[in-house]
Design a protein around this motif. Structure first.
Motif, PDB file in Angstrom:
ATOM      1  N   LEU A 261      20.185 -30.330 -15.418  1.00  0.00           N
ATOM      2  CA  LEU A 261      19.924 -30.200 -16.856  1.00  0.00           C
ATOM      3  C   LEU A 261      21.220 -30.295 -17.665  1.00  0.00           C
ATOM      4  N   ASN A 262      22.289 -29.727 -17.145  1.00  0.00           N
ATOM      5  CA  ASN A 262      23.573 -29.808 -17.843  1.00  0.00           C
ATOM      6  C   ASN A 262      24.123 -31.226 -17.860  1.00  0.00           C
ATOM      7  N   VAL A 263      23.950 -31.944 -16.762  1.00  0.00           N
ATOM      8  CA  VAL A 263      24.390 -33.341 -16.723  1.00  0.00           C
ATOM      9  C   VAL A 263      23.581 -34.170 -17.713  1.00  0.00           C
ATOM     10  N   GLY A 264      22.291 -33.832 -17.870  1.00  0.00           N
ATOM     11  CA  GLY A 264      21.440 -34.553 -18.810  1.00  0.00           C
ATOM     12  C   GLY A 264      21.829 -34.364 -20.260  1.00  0.00           C
ATOM     13  N   THR A 265      22.647 -33.368 -20.535  1.00  0.00           N
ATOM     14  CA  THR A 265      23.121 -33.136 -21.912  1.00  0.00           C
ATOM     15  C   THR A 265      24.641 -33.321 -22.009  1.00  0.00           C
ATOM     16  N   LEU A 266      25.180 -34.157 -21.119  1.00  0.00           N
ATOM     17  CA  LEU A 266      26.634 -34.319 -21.043  1.00  0.00           C
ATOM     18  C   LEU A 266      27.216 -34.899 -22.322  1.00  0.00           C
ATOM     19  N   LEU A 267      26.452 -35.752 -23.014  1.00  0.00           N
ATOM     20  CA  LEU A 267      26.939 -36.343 -24.268  1.00  0.00           C
ATOM     21  C   LEU A 267      26.254 -35.720 -25.479  1.00  0.00           C
ATOM     22  N   ASN A 268      25.786 -34.508 -25.314  1.00  0.00           N
ATOM     23  CA  ASN A 268      25.064 -33.851 -26.401  1.00  0.00           C
ATOM     24  C   ASN A 268      25.819 -32.607 -26.863  1.00  0.00           C
ATOM     25  N   VAL A 269      27.043 -32.808 -27.297  1.00  0.00           N
ATOM     26  CA  VAL A 269      27.862 -31.692 -27.784  1.00  0.00           C
ATOM     27  C   VAL A 269      27.368 -31.280 -29.162  1.00  0.00           C
ATOM     28  N   GLY A 270      27.124 -29.987 -29.349  1.00  0.00           N
ATOM     29  CA  GLY A 270      26.635 -29.491 -30.630  1.00  0.00           C
ATOM     30  C   GLY A 270      27.632 -29.721 -31.755  1.00  0.00           C
ATOM     31  N   TRP A 271      27.107 -30.100 -32.906  1.00  0.00           N
ATOM     32  CA  TRP A 271      27.966 -30.437 -34.036  1.00  0.00           C
ATOM     33  C   TRP A 271      28.353 -29.214 -34.864  1.00  0.00           C
ATOM     34  N   ASP A 272      27.531 -28.167 -34.837  1.00  0.00           N
ATOM     35  CA  ASP A 272      27.720 -27.055 -35.768  1.00  0.00           C
ATOM     36  C   ASP A 272      29.048 -26.331 -35.568  1.00  0.00           C
ATOM     37  N   LYS A 273      29.374 -26.004 -34.339  1.00  0.00           N
ATOM     38  CA  LYS A 273      30.625 -25.280 -34.084  1.00  0.00           C
ATOM     39  C   LYS A 273      31.840 -26.145 -34.390  1.00  0.00           C
ATOM     40  N   ILE A 274      31.763 -27.421 -34.043  1.00  0.00           N
ATOM     41  CA  ILE A 274      32.883 -28.321 -34.290  1.00  0.00           C
ATOM     42  C   ILE A 274      33.081 -28.537 -35.791  1.00  0.00           C
TER      43      ILE A 274
END
Length: 322
Positions: free
Chosen positions: A246-259
């Motif tokens: 599941l973590n690999v499946g979201t490898l390019l899905n960095v959340g924008w809010d904190k950044i």
């Protein structure tokens, strides 16, 4: 002797034919209230998750809000081509991958290690205290978290004060202004915020291991280290593999809010990721079609990574999502 034949007594022939169908429907009828409870969830996903996917076609159009989705002209892969040929493409891809990859290799094993350490604690009161303290950062608002990070990393903040006190630096460091420090701040703050919460599922998996296995290991003379290697880790390995997929499946899905709350134009070289780029182009600059194309590209890559990771896990181990 002739073979026995079915006898239709009292016109029950059709009922006999319907028995297989009734047998299949019997579990549905018996659990009808559970399925009724599931119905609102299905409706929610259809309305708020699947129906909005229709709007993804604006990635292939020059979307005009006044003309609507269908009346906007088709342009094919124009926006994808613009993104692939832009200066930002490789920078965004690199930053997104590195930010997520560093988080994965630091936070993921740290959560497992933390759960294993908690599992070894025998004083229940102290164990509960540690768990409570480690869970708290997860429930703190992200705005507050980012405010704390900004205050702590100031030239006169607690981090610089400690570094100056122990002699590691000679002058304060502008952590949030220097691009080379952004990923370190992002990953380390994410570790503090999520390691306790992420360990919950591993603690649940640890509680499911049969205690008799440890008793047998003690009888055979196995110490804590041997028990950890041969019982504990194999016992939670299926859970670890599923969560890793599941973590690999979201490898390019960095959340924008904190950044968004932490970065600035001076740190774009290392801090700008796909989700923040989509936010700026889609919301702030109203370039809806281009931002939709970038977001769709991101989703396709994530889905591909998920399928690949699941296939590798299925071939090398017995654990997989499907």
């Amino acid at each position: 002797m002739a073979a026995p034949t079915e006898v239709d007594i009292g016109g029950t022939g059709p009922a006999v034919k319907k028995k297989p169908l009734m047998r299949k429907l019997k579990p549905l009828i018996a659990n009808r209230y559970l399925y009724l409870m599931l119905l609102p969830v299905i409706v929610y996903f259809i309305i708020f998750e699947y129906k909005p996917m229709y709007g993804a076609i604006i990635a292939f159009k020059d979307f005009n809000p006044f003309r609507g989705i269908w009346d906007s002209p088709w342009v094919g892969f124009k926006h994808f081509q613009r993104f692939f040929e832009s200066y930002y493409f490789w920078r965004l891809l690199k930053n997104t991958f590195l930010m997520s990859f560093y988080s994965l290799i630091v936070i993921f094993p740290a959560s497992i290690a933390f759960a294993l350490l908690l599992n070894e604690l025998r004083v229940k009161l102290f164990k509960s205290f540690v768990q409570t303290i480690s869970y708290l950062p997860h429930f703190i608002s992200l705005i507050v978290i980012c405010g704390m990070i900004i205050d702590f990393s100031k030239p006169d903040g607690i981090i610089n004060s400690l570094l100056l006190a122990i002699g590691l630096v000679k002058e304060p460091i502008q952590f949030l202004i220097l691009p080379e420090w952004f990923r370190t701040i992002y990953v380390s703050s994410g570790l503090w915020q999520s390691v306790g919460w992420n360990s919950i599922i591993y603690l649940a998996a640890l509680s499911g291991i049969n205690p008799s296995l440890y008793e047998a290991a003690v009888v055979d003379g196995a110490g804590r280290w041997k028990q950890l290697l041969h019982i504990t880790i194999p016992g939670i390995l299926p859970t670890v593999l599923i969560l890793f997929i599941l973590n690999v499946g979201t490898l390019l899905n960095v959340g924008w809010d904190k950044i968004i709350l932490l970065y600035n134009p001076g740190t774009y070289d290392t801090a700008d990721v796909i989700s923040t780029f989509v936010y700026r182009r889609g919301i702030m600059e109203a370039d809806y079609s281009f931002s939709a194309a970038v977001g769709l590209f991101n989703s396709v890559i994530n889905f591909s990574l998920l399928v690949i990771a699941n296939r590798i896990s299925r071939k090398t181990t017995e654990s997989s999502l499907w």
